[in-house]
Write an enzyme that holds these catalytic residues in place. Structure first.
Site, PDB file in Angstrom:
ATOM      1  N   ASN A  35      45.478   0.532 -12.025  1.00  0.00           N
ATOM      2  CA  ASN A  35      46.004   1.850 -11.648  1.00  0.00           C
ATOM      3  C   ASN A  35      46.064   2.777 -12.872  1.00  0.00           C
ATOM      4  O   ASN A  35      47.000   3.565 -13.015  1.00  0.00           O
ATOM      5  CB  ASN A  35      47.385   1.704 -11.014  1.00  0.00           C
ATOM      6  CG  ASN A  35      47.797   2.967 -10.270  1.00  0.00           C
ATOM      7  OD1 ASN A  35      46.949   3.626  -9.656  1.00  0.00           O
ATOM      8  ND2 ASN A  35      49.064   3.328 -10.332  1.00  0.00           N
ATOM      9  N   SER A 124      64.166  -1.123 -10.665  1.00  0.00           N
ATOM     10  CA  SER A 124      64.176   0.132  -9.914  1.00  0.00           C
ATOM     11  C   SER A 124      65.480   0.267  -9.148  1.00  0.00           C
ATOM     12  O   SER A 124      66.089  -0.738  -8.759  1.00  0.00           O
ATOM     13  CB  SER A 124      63.006   0.106  -8.934  1.00  0.00           C
ATOM     14  OG  SER A 124      63.158   1.109  -7.961  1.00  0.00           O
ATOM     15  N   TYR A 148      57.692  -4.190  -1.866  1.00  0.00           N
ATOM     16  CA  TYR A 148      57.766  -3.740  -3.259  1.00  0.00           C
ATOM     17  C   TYR A 148      59.176  -3.940  -3.803  1.00  0.00           C
ATOM     18  O   TYR A 148      59.373  -4.505  -4.886  1.00  0.00           O
ATOM     19  CB  TYR A 148      57.352  -2.253  -3.359  1.00  0.00           C
ATOM     20  CG  TYR A 148      57.752  -1.641  -4.683  1.00  0.00           C
ATOM     21  CD1 TYR A 148      57.087  -1.971  -5.849  1.00  0.00           C
ATOM     22  CD2 TYR A 148      58.827  -0.741  -4.763  1.00  0.00           C
ATOM     23  CE1 TYR A 148      57.464  -1.424  -7.070  1.00  0.00           C
ATOM     24  CE2 TYR A 148      59.213  -0.189  -5.979  1.00  0.00           C
ATOM     25  CZ  TYR A 148      58.536  -0.535  -7.129  1.00  0.00           C
ATOM     26  OH  TYR A 148      58.923  -0.009  -8.334  1.00  0.00           O
ATOM     27  N   LYS A 152      61.025  -6.530  -6.925  1.00  0.00           N
ATOM     28  CA  LYS A 152      61.952  -6.187  -8.018  1.00  0.00           C
ATOM     29  C   LYS A 152      63.209  -7.047  -7.949  1.00  0.00           C
ATOM     30  O   LYS A 152      63.697  -7.548  -8.969  1.00  0.00           O
ATOM     31  CB  LYS A 152      62.316  -4.700  -7.969  1.00  0.00           C
ATOM     32  CG  LYS A 152      61.146  -3.756  -8.203  1.00  0.00           C
ATOM     33  CD  LYS A 152      60.543  -3.914  -9.596  1.00  0.00           C
ATOM     34  CE  LYS A 152      59.417  -2.938  -9.865  1.00  0.00           C
ATOM     35  NZ  LYS A 152      58.658  -3.254 -11.073  1.00  0.00           N
ATOM     36  N   ASN A 178      64.411   8.293 -10.288  1.00  0.00           N
ATOM     37  CA  ASN A 178      63.125   8.884  -9.902  1.00  0.00           C
ATOM     38  C   ASN A 178      62.459   9.585 -11.085  1.00  0.00           C
ATOM     39  O   ASN A 178      62.727  10.761 -11.343  1.00  0.00           O
ATOM     40  CB  ASN A 178      63.334   9.864  -8.745  1.00  0.00           C
ATOM     41  CG  ASN A 178      63.845   9.142  -7.517  1.00  0.00           C
ATOM     42  OD1 ASN A 178      65.015   8.734  -7.452  1.00  0.00           O
ATOM     43  ND2 ASN A 178      62.989   8.946  -6.549  1.00  0.00           N
TER      44      ASN A 178
HETATM   45  N1  NAD Z   1      57.150   5.576 -11.179  1.00  0.00           N
HETATM   46  C1  NAD Z   1      58.258   5.295 -10.502  1.00  0.00           C
HETATM   47  O1  NAD Z   1      58.704   6.117  -9.689  1.00  0.00           O
HETATM   48  C2  NAD Z   1      58.996   3.998 -10.730  1.00  0.00           C
HETATM   49  C3  NAD Z   1      60.321   3.873 -10.291  1.00  0.00           C
HETATM   50  C4  NAD Z   1      60.987   2.660 -10.493  1.00  0.00           C
HETATM   51  C5  NAD Z   1      60.323   1.600 -11.102  1.00  0.00           C
HETATM   52  N2  NAD Z   1      59.040   1.745 -11.497  1.00  0.00           N
HETATM   53  C6  NAD Z   1      58.349   0.604 -12.117  1.00  0.00           C
HETATM   54  O2  NAD Z   1      57.959   0.938 -13.430  1.00  0.00           O
HETATM   55  C7  NAD Z   1      56.742   0.290 -13.776  1.00  0.00           C
HETATM   56  C8  NAD Z   1      55.752   1.319 -14.272  1.00  0.00           C
HETATM   57  O3  NAD Z   1      55.571   2.315 -13.272  1.00  0.00           O
HETATM   58  P1  NAD Z   1      54.508   3.470 -13.430  1.00  0.00           P
HETATM   59  O4  NAD Z   1      54.964   4.590 -12.569  1.00  0.00           O
HETATM   60  O5  NAD Z   1      54.208   3.708 -14.844  1.00  0.00           O
HETATM   61  O6  NAD Z   1      53.270   2.764 -12.697  1.00  0.00           O
HETATM   62  P2  NAD Z   1      51.714   2.752 -13.090  1.00  0.00           P
HETATM   63  O7  NAD Z   1      50.976   2.224 -11.919  1.00  0.00           O
HETATM   64  O8  NAD Z   1      51.307   4.078 -13.631  1.00  0.00           O
HETATM   65  O9  NAD Z   1      51.696   1.690 -14.279  1.00  0.00           O
HETATM   66  C9  NAD Z   1      51.650   0.300 -14.053  1.00  0.00           C
HETATM   67  C10 NAD Z   1      50.483  -0.253 -14.849  1.00  0.00           C
HETATM   68  O10 NAD Z   1      50.433  -1.667 -14.654  1.00  0.00           O
HETATM   69  C11 NAD Z   1      49.053  -2.050 -14.600  1.00  0.00           C
HETATM   70  N3  NAD Z   1      49.014  -3.353 -13.901  1.00  0.00           N
HETATM   71  C12 NAD Z   1      49.357  -3.627 -12.609  1.00  0.00           C
HETATM   72  N4  NAD Z   1      49.199  -4.936 -12.357  1.00  0.00           N
HETATM   73  C13 NAD Z   1      48.748  -5.523 -13.504  1.00  0.00           C
HETATM   74  C14 NAD Z   1      48.381  -6.853 -13.875  1.00  0.00           C
HETATM   75  N5  NAD Z   1      48.428  -7.867 -12.999  1.00  0.00           N
HETATM   76  N6  NAD Z   1      47.967  -7.078 -15.156  1.00  0.00           N
HETATM   77  C15 NAD Z   1      47.906  -6.066 -16.059  1.00  0.00           C
HETATM   78  N7  NAD Z   1      48.230  -4.785 -15.752  1.00  0.00           N
HETATM   79  C16 NAD Z   1      48.644  -4.518 -14.493  1.00  0.00           C
HETATM   80  C17 NAD Z   1      48.366  -0.895 -13.899  1.00  0.00           C
HETATM   81  O11 NAD Z   1      46.987  -0.797 -14.186  1.00  0.00           O
HETATM   82  C18 NAD Z   1      49.137   0.326 -14.434  1.00  0.00           C
HETATM   83  O12 NAD Z   1      48.508   0.892 -15.563  1.00  0.00           O
HETATM   84  C19 NAD Z   1      56.299  -0.452 -12.524  1.00  0.00           C
HETATM   85  O13 NAD Z   1      56.708  -1.798 -12.637  1.00  0.00           O
HETATM   86  C20 NAD Z   1      57.051   0.237 -11.414  1.00  0.00           C
HETATM   87  O14 NAD Z   1      57.290  -0.613 -10.316  1.00  0.00           O
HETATM   88  C21 NAD Z   1      58.357   2.920 -11.339  1.00  0.00           C
END
Ligand code: NAD
Length: 339
Positions: A35, A124, A148, A152, A178
């Site tokens: 992603n 989260s 999802y 967590k 958020n």
């Molecule tokens: N953005 C939000 O609103 C939000 C809110 C709460 C929690 N989070 C958590 O924060 C973290 C980061 O979120 P984000 O918004 O930056 O997401 P994002 O998708 O931009 O970043 C996640 C990254 O993890 C990489 N990835 C996924 N699976 C992988 C694997 N098996 N091996 C190696 N790399 C892998 C993806 O390529 C991506 O670059 C996530 O765990 C997400 O669940 C995000």
């Protein structure tokens, strides 16, 4: 510290990499780019003013992950990697449980095997489920309403059990509210693939003409203007929360810690739309639709524990969050270039 950032090519990880390197830490990134695009890397390096190696591998691959951690001589890991789209997790639950749980288990096994016991994990606010009344406090029981969210809840439990079995671990479970906004340079930001799942990236795409109008899901909630309220936090404040957590883990000394990262001040959909319209300089089109099943009227953090224990506070305003998102989106209307 030498810090490995998993998922560091993604939205929150890229901002944290910039800040962490700027704070004098040595940073490396591991990401399988499921992603993210590799073209984010030179931008992170430019903003950080240093080289940041990117290891492209899937953390579910135990041998490759073990080899990476064995060779890295890291002091700590910040673990962002994971799949994060709620709707997709309902359609493809096994992919979510498989990727999010197995990547974490593989990473934590490798850390344990090579003596790396500082871990900051991206949890989260979704772990509070939908029944608790805000402000949401860390001591509330955890629950979830979709696969999802369950990943967590489950990963938090796995990490608590790991810390209970060996109290030399120093683990932070950071519960984000958020995250929105972008680095103030406009060089890095959130680059969702396909139709954005979240409000602000969607509004940003309306503003650049990639979407016609915003759907407002319900305006008859028991809130000030009838639209849903959430606790939006600037991604730079969120990134700073990671640096603070990492730097305080040893001093605090508890094997496992839960901290909310939010502002404690909710904003409604219409307030966000107004702030974004002000940043863009014109009114953005929207339509009111029926409520979406599963949405709660209001959700916001009690942020005091992190403020006290980490000496950290999220104080960038909603206007700043929207102005910075708009700078990123208008400078990069179609996101990062392909490699
Ligand atoms: N953005 C939000 O609103 C939000 C809110 C709460 C929690 N989070 C958590 O924060 C973290 C980061 O979120 P984000 O918004 O930056 O997401 P994002 O998708 O931009 O970043 C996640 C990254 O993890 C990489 N990835 C996924 N699976 C992988 C694997 N098996 N091996 C190696 N790399 C892998 C993806 O390529 C991506 O670059 C996530 O765990 C997400 O669940 C995000």
């Amino acid at each position: 510290m030498r810090v490995l950032i998993s998922g560091g090519a993604g939205y929150i990880g890229s901002h944290t990499a910039v800040l962490l390197a700027g704070a004098g830490h040595e940073v490396e990134i591991v990401d399988n780019l499921v992603n993210a695009k590799p073209t984010v890397l030179p931008r992170i390096e430019q903003l950080a003013g240093t080289t940041i190696p990117l290891h492209v591998l899937d953390l579910c691959d135990r041998e490759a992950t073990d080899a990476l951690v064995a060779a890295g001589n890291y002091d700590a890991v910040i673990h962002f990697a994971g799949l994060k789209a709620v709707g997709e997790s309902v359609e493809r639950p096994l992919d979510y449980y498989d990727n999010n749980l197995n990547s974490t288990i593989s990473l934590v096994r490798a850390m344990g095997a090579h003596g790396v016991r500082r871990l900051v994990f991206s949890s989260s606010a979704t772990v509070y489920g939908d029944a608790a009344q805000p402000p949401l406090m860390e001591k509330l029981p955890t629950s979830a309403t979709n696969p999802y969210g369950w990943t967590k809840v489950m990963i938090e439990q796995v990490l608590r059990d790991v810390a209970a079995a060996d109290n030399s671990w120093r683990i932070a479970l950071l519960r984000y509210f958020n995250p929105i906004g972008a680095h103030p340079s406009g060089d890095i930001g959130e680059d969702p693939q396909g139709i954005p799942n979240n409000l602000v990236p969607y509004i940003a795409q309306v503003a650049v003409g990639r979407r016609e109008f915003l759907n407002v899901w319900g305006n008859d909630y028991p809130t000030a203007d009838g639209t849903g309220e959430r606790d939006y936090i600037h991604v730079m404040d969120l990134a700073a929360g990671h640096v603070a957590a990492l730097e305080k883990l040893d001093e605090i000394g508890r094997p496992v810690n839960m901290w909310n990262l939010g502002t404690g001040k909710p904003a409604s959909v219409l307030q966000v739309l107004a702030a974004f319209s002000a940043a863009v300089g014109r009114d953005l089109p929207y339509r009111v639709m029926a409520r979406r099943p599963g949405d709660v009227p209001t959700s916001y953090a009690d942020p005091h524990l992190a403020e006290i224990e980490l000496d950290w506070r999220a104080d960038r305003t909603l206007d700043q969050m929207c102005a910075d998102t708009w700078r990123w989106q208008s400078q990069n209307p179609t996101g990062y270039p392909d490699a």
